[in-house]
Design an enzyme around this catalytic site. Structure first.
Site, PDB file in Angstrom:
ATOM      1  N   SER A   1       0.729  -1.150   0.087  1.00  0.00           N
ATOM      2  CA  SER A   1      -0.078  -0.059  -0.095  1.00  0.00           C
ATOM      3  C   SER A   1       0.775   1.059   0.069  1.00  0.00           C
ATOM      4  O   SER A   1       1.516   1.319  -0.779  1.00  0.00           O
ATOM      5  CB  SER A   1      -0.943   0.064   1.111  1.00  0.00           C
ATOM      6  OG  SER A   1      -1.903   0.899   0.953  1.00  0.00           O
TER       7      SER A   1
ATOM      8  N   ASP B   1      -9.893  -2.792  -5.502  1.00  0.00           N
ATOM      9  CA  ASP B   1      -9.195  -3.754  -4.534  1.00  0.00           C
ATOM     10  C   ASP B   1      -9.774  -3.672  -3.108  1.00  0.00           C
ATOM     11  O   ASP B   1      -9.763  -4.175  -2.156  1.00  0.00           O
ATOM     12  CB  ASP B   1      -7.819  -4.007  -4.307  1.00  0.00           C
ATOM     13  CG  ASP B   1      -7.151  -2.965  -3.654  1.00  0.00           C
ATOM     14  OD1 ASP B   1      -7.692  -1.905  -3.376  1.00  0.00           O
ATOM     15  OD2 ASP B   1      -5.898  -3.079  -3.283  1.00  0.00           O
TER      16      ASP B   1
ATOM     17  N   HIS C   1      -7.543  -5.456  -0.877  1.00  0.00           N
ATOM     18  CA  HIS C   1      -6.461  -4.959  -0.455  1.00  0.00           C
ATOM     19  C   HIS C   1      -5.490  -5.542   0.803  1.00  0.00           C
ATOM     20  O   HIS C   1      -4.206  -5.434   0.635  1.00  0.00           O
ATOM     21  CB  HIS C   1      -6.678  -3.340   0.031  1.00  0.00           C
ATOM     22  CG  HIS C   1      -5.641  -2.213   0.018  1.00  0.00           C
ATOM     23  ND1 HIS C   1      -4.918  -2.110  -0.803  1.00  0.00           N
ATOM     24  CD2 HIS C   1      -5.122  -2.041   1.089  1.00  0.00           C
ATOM     25  CE1 HIS C   1      -4.062  -1.135  -0.513  1.00  0.00           C
ATOM     26  NE2 HIS C   1      -4.024  -1.013   0.794  1.00  0.00           N
TER      27      HIS C   1
END
Length: 691
Positions: A413, A604, A646
């Site tokens: 991320s 996601d 994610h």
């Protein structure tokens, strides 16, 4: 006249006795031939044996019919000559013939009883081999039929020659038949057995069988006389798996797949994934195959040349800085990435940087996490944004980190953005800090001076919003959400808390002699409440675009991106979250999925797919999962992983039972494989330059 009649009767009796003797001798020859045949060759397959079991009954019935006819003729002669004194000789001869016939019949039954018993025992041990010998069975069946015809013809010719056989020859007792150790060659549809105790003579015997496919086998199974009960016994033994059954040596390949929800099954799958071969080759993986083995007590050198540093994203807390109930960031409880990779002998680390800080502050902290020392955010930066210049002190995992001594960086991320910015500072420095230092003097961090190239071997990003996320623009960076985030930091900054959320440079830490009321008043005056120097802003489309303009591609670094998608197109053309997407990302997924730009909708749960693939202003190339990702100076975009949201990249969704620990194990060992290939490519290039 009476004398002539007696002579004729005597001639008839003599002729009858001769016929009986011939029949008895014939039976003896046939039974002897069958006993010898049963000793030479036991049955080799189930189909041939079934035919054999049927045919002996027919021949036995024929023999019994001959015996009954002979007995009937003799009984008629006894009735006709019962009163004659000369019948005594005929009776003696008849009794001798009957005794011999009975003895021969018992011999046949004894032989076949033994044969049935041995065949029954042998059937179980050969069941799986018989199933694998279909082609050989058909060929042998033809041979058996031809041989049976030859035997019938031979029996007829033997009858005509039986007059020359010695009537006093004793009958041969039944002999024990040795078990058959012949093995049928497995067909191509049956996996080979891993059993090392299998007979070594199998191949030689199969080669002999296949060498002359048209040659008849002279050692055919003996004829057997069995009843229905014995036949049932044989069939039952064929259905029960025996010790020699190959299916027990194929590791359950013929059994249904076991569910992997249980921890034991999941641990075994993880173990198998970790023990898969690891490669260091750039083009030929087989040539440089390498198995992963844990470090031994006296083993100091890790499997990877350069340390691998994993960098968490927004809201990430790792190691001692994580609260008691906070999940393990890298792998959750499904697959503890750092722990498992270390067990396998890899030099890996998880960096601990700010959970709410900006990419700038996080990049500086990452540098000191690796190098060690007190964090210096820079005099110019501190003055510009209004927070403290210095932060906490790191011990450092690589104090001698300098050009030529590299690390691999893997970011999830926001962590992917952080490592890009740190590498930019190492190579090109910070122009604002350099200018401020020239104007005001004083100290300047080595991170900001530039000229530190060849310190990073690779950059790998996982679900990184390189181009930002609409979720940050429309939700995360709103004033209401920012107030909640900073209020949480204010609360966790009390003197009794050991958790550092990463905003201490902004004053979010109660002083030892400071009351909580005074602490609240002081923090409320911090400039962070109106500043853009935080994660909420950096994750927006505008904040990410500024970062892209600040960073450049290093021609000596291998760049790779991984992207997931966990949304589907609805009836109106918008993207909706897939079933199983982490429940906390339902709102953000719908925000992204309803964007006005169609190409920005797939996501996601937090990051749009188009943002995770690569920075929009930098070159890229699509690569497959199989080809070695070793190109340098260009983003290598891996195929999009369908169904991964994610947090599936880090395994912290404890409610998602579809994503297994073995899946994460395969994913991260695949990343390690690519990093080893990068090292191998670099070593090969160095050798070429030296030569």
């Amino acid at each position: 006249m009476l004398r002539g009649q007696e002579e004729r009767k005597y001639s008839i009796r003599k002729y009858s006795i001769g016929v009986v003797s011939v029949l008895a001798a014939t039976m003896f020859v046939v039974s002897s031939h069958e006993a010898q045949a049963s000793e030479k060759t036991p049955t080799s397959n189930a189909a041939a044996q079934k035919e054999t079991l049927n045919q002996p009954g027919e021949q036995g019935n024929a023999i019994t019919s001959h015996q009954m006819q002979s007995g009937k003729q003799l009984d008629d002669m006894h009735k006709e000559n019962g009163k004659s004194g000369t019948v005594t000789e005929g009776k003696d001869t008849l009794q001798s013939s009957k005794h011999q016939s009975t003895q021969n019949s018992k011999t046949i039954r004894t032989q076949n009883d033994n044969q049935v018993k041995q065949d029954s025992e042998r059937q179980g041990s050969k069941q799986s081999h018989q199933n694998n010998a279909t082609n050989n069975t058909e060929r042998q069946n033809d041979q058996v039929q031809n041989t049976h015809h030859a035997e019938r013809n031979g029996s007829q010719s033997t009858t005509s020659q039986s007059n020359d056989v010695d009537k006093s020859q004793p009958s041969i007792p039944a002999q024990k038949v040795l078990p058959n150790h012949d093995k049928a060659a497995p067909t191509s549809t049956t996996p080979p057995s891993n059993d090392k105790t299998a007979p070594k003579s199998t191949k030689a015997q199969d080669a002999t069988t296949d060498k002359h496919p048209n040659q008849q086998d002279t050692h055919q199974p003996a004829h057997q006389i069995i009843d229905a009960k014995q036949d049932d016994t044989v069939r039952q033994s064929e259905q029960k798996p025996q010790v020699g059954d190959l299916s027990k040596h194929i590791d359950g390949q013929n059994s249904p797949e076991k569910p992997t929800d249980k921890n034991t099954d999941n641990k075994q799958l993880i173990k198998d994934a970790l023990q898969a071969p690891k490669t260091r080759s750039t083009t030929n993986a087989a040539a440089d195959a390498k198995k992963v083995r844990p470090l031994k007590a006296n083993q100091v050198q890790p499997l990877n040349k350069y340390p691998v540093v994993f960098v968490h994203g927004f809201l990430g807390l790792v190691g001692d800085n994580a609260p008691a109930l906070y999940p393990n960031y890298w792998g959750g409880n499904k697959f503890k990435v750092i722990e498992e990779l270390r067990k396998q002998g890899y030099n890996v680390h998880q960096a601990s940087v700010s959970a709410f800080g900006s990419n700038y502050d996080r990049a500086v902290e990452l540098y000191y996490y690796i190098k060690g020392g007190r964090v210096d955010y820079g005099a110019a930066h501190a003055a510009k944004y209004g927070h403290e210049r210095y932060g906490k002190t790191y011990k450092g995992i690589m104090p001698n980190w300098e050009p030529g001594k590299k690390v691999h960086l893997v970011g999830h991320s926001m962590g992917g953005q952080t490592i890009r910015l740190m590498e930019e500072f190492l190579r090109n420095g910070n122009k604002e800090e350099i200018a401020y230092h020239k104007a005001h003097g004083g100290e300047i961090s080595p991170l900001f001076t530039g000229g530190h190239n060849n310190m990073v071997a690779s950059i790998t990003t996982l679900a990184t919003p390189h181009n930002g996320s609409q979720a940050a623009d429309k939700f995360g960076n709103t004033e209401a959400v920012r107030k909640i985030m900073f209020a949480l930091n204010r609360f966790m900054g009390n003197k009794y808390s050991n958790i550092d959320l990463g905003l201490t440079q902004w004053g979010f830490k109660q002083l030892p002699n400071e009351s909580y009321i005074d602490y609240i008043k002081r923090v409320s005056k911090s400039k962070i409440w109106t500043s853009d120097d935080n994660a909420a802003y950096d994750l927006t489309l505008d904040g990410s675009a500024k970062l892209n303009n600040m960073t450049s591609m290093n021609p000596n670094i291998t760049y790779t991106t991984y992207t997931g998608v966990s949304s589907h197109t609805g009836p109106l053309g918008y993207e909706n979250p897939d079933l199983g997407t982490f429940f906390l990302m339902d709102t953000t997924s719908r925000i992204i999925g309803h964007d006005a730009r169609e190409e920005w909708r797939k996501n996601d749960g937090v990051v749009p797919v188009i943002s995770s693939l690569h920075p929009s202003n930098q070159p890229f190339i699509n690569v497959t999962n199989d080809e070695p990702a070793t190109r340098r100076g260009i983003w290598q975009v891996k195929p999009i992983i369908q169904g991964w949201d994610h947090v599936d990249f880090i395994g912290v969704d404890f409610l998602d039972f579809k994503r297994k620990g073995a899946e994460l194990a395969n994913f991260y060992t695949g990343i390690i494989n690519d990093l080893l290939r990068v090292e191998a490519t670099e070593s090969k290039g160095t050798q070429l330059k030296a030569s």
